[in-house]
Write an enzyme that holds these catalytic residues in place. Structure first.
Site, PDB file in Angstrom:
ATOM      1  CG  ASP A   1     -32.467  10.026  26.333  1.00 57.72           C
ATOM      2  OD1 ASP A   1     -32.988  10.768  27.071  1.00 57.72           O
ATOM      3  OD2 ASP A   1     -31.359   9.488  26.144  1.00 57.72           O
TER       4      ASP A   1
ATOM      5  CG  ASP B   1     -28.888  13.338  31.346  1.00 61.19           C
ATOM      6  OD1 ASP B   1     -30.083  13.128  31.799  1.00 61.19           O
ATOM      7  OD2 ASP B   1     -28.302  13.106  30.520  1.00 61.19           O
TER       8      ASP B   1
END
Length: 374
Positions: free
Chosen positions: A187, A132
């Protein structure tokens, strides 16, 4: 010669399951083992799903030597043991970290510990690393991900490397030699047509961001529009079919994000539709092109390795639309000649040929996904 990622992995888009969309931080060893049991037995493994990926919140700190530690209350048996259990089911083990100083949930990131963490993951039997991009400061994305790629290579265990920097620095332009897949957007959120105040995107918003980047995707290097929200209780069956169809048309990684231990028969049918999965997993790996957009009506086109084609019509509106489509004229736009049999991949039946106009009604927020076979 510049170092490369492991080129033998992810020749087709990875398929599996990730804990985040359903469980977020509420994960533990029992859930992961039960999910592995379900995938191995409910037909998902047979359909091609193989990765069990534990997302954020598994880690709790580092020991005096800097080694990353799993939460002993949630994962009392340890990650090596959990990985062995996943492998015993004929599945593969995935884990999560972050290129910054901390993960998105404030757990220890890998910045400054890249080689140490990669060695640890290799010892645990990790097959897939999702990496991430929270708390990264002024780091260069390309340099940060390249560093972890090199750390994985040095650790000696092949791992699919998933770049998750949300499309911020156009990773499709630099990621081919670094990772096996790269997130193209913020996202996904569990809705069909919406955004929220931190940048999350619905299904349609993500589709719209893939109209111009398909050429960057291919075997071993995939555009990743994020995980699936199918089976999480918000999307209608029509919307779930459209979601699944377009991810397949993009040759996207298919990472389920629902509770596969307990899902409806309809959700299971959508996730394991072999004819749709075959489009996603086609070895040619070409992402679909949007051939036409007219108001809420879109037509997408995708060549397949057997010389045939996938063809997808989506209805973005919430009202049904009746179409009268001249498929023969459509395929001529791609300089394709000849007659093709037309098969509906959701109804699993042949519905005619390209010699005839296709007259049908597509329900609101639904899709018509076809295969054209010569």
């Amino acid at each position: 010669m510049r170092a490369q990622k492991n080129e033998e992995l992810a020749k087709t888009p990875p398929m599996g399951w990730n804990s985040w969309n359903k469980f977020e931080c509420k994960i533990n060893e029992t859930i992961i083992r039960e999910v592995a049991d379900a995938m191995a037995s409910n037909g998902m493994k047979k359909a091609g799903y193989e990765y069990i990926i534990i997302d954020d919140c598994w880690q709790i700190g580092r020991d005096s030597l800097g080694n990353i530690l799993a939460d002993p209350e949630r994962f009392p048996s340890g990650m090596k043991s959990l990985g062995e259990y996943i492998h015993s089911k004929g599945l593969k083990f995935g884990i999560y970290s972050d290129a910054g100083t901390a993960t998105c949930q404030g757990r220890p990131g890998s910045r400054g510990y890249e080689f140490q963490d990669a060695r640890t993951y290799a010892k645990w039997g990790v097959d897939f690393l999702k990496y991430d991009w929270c708390n990264h400061g002024k780091q260069s994305a390309e340099a940060s991900y390249t560093l972890m790629r090199d750390a994985i290579n040095k650790a000696g265990r092949p791992m699919v490397f998933s770049i998750c920097e949300w499309g911020t620095t156009k990773p499709w332009e630099w990621g081919k030699s670094v990772g096996h897949l790269w997130r193209t957007t913020e996202d996904i959120i569990n809705c069909f047509d919406c955004t929220n105040n931190w940048g999350g995107l619905g299904v349609l918003q993500i589709i719209d961001l893939h109209t111009a980047i398909g050429d960057f995707s291919g075997p071993g290097h995939w555009n990743d529009p994020d995980m699936l929200e199918i089976g999480n209780g918000v999307l209608t069956p029509n919307e779930e079919r459209l979601h699944m169809s377009m991810w397949a048309m993009f040759s996207a990684p298919l990472i389920a994000g629902n509770d596969i231990r307990n899902m409806s028969a309809e959700t299971m049918k959508i996730l394991t539709n072999k004819e749709v999965l075959d489009v996603d997993q086609d070895k040619l790996g070409v992402s679909a092109t949007r051939w036409m957009k007219y108001r809420d009506f879109e037509v997408w086109f995708k060549p397949l390795s057997d010389g045939n084609y996938a063809y997808c019509i989506i209805n973005r509106s919430n009202q049904p639309v009746t179409i009268n489509q001249d498929l023969k004229a459509t395929i001529k736009q791609y300089k394709i000649d000849g007659s093709y049999r037309v098969r509906d991949l959701w109804k699993h039946k042949d519905i005619g040929s390209t010699k005839d106009n296709m007259v049908t009604t597509i329900a609101g927020h639904d899709v018509l996904m076809l295969k054209l076979t010569k």
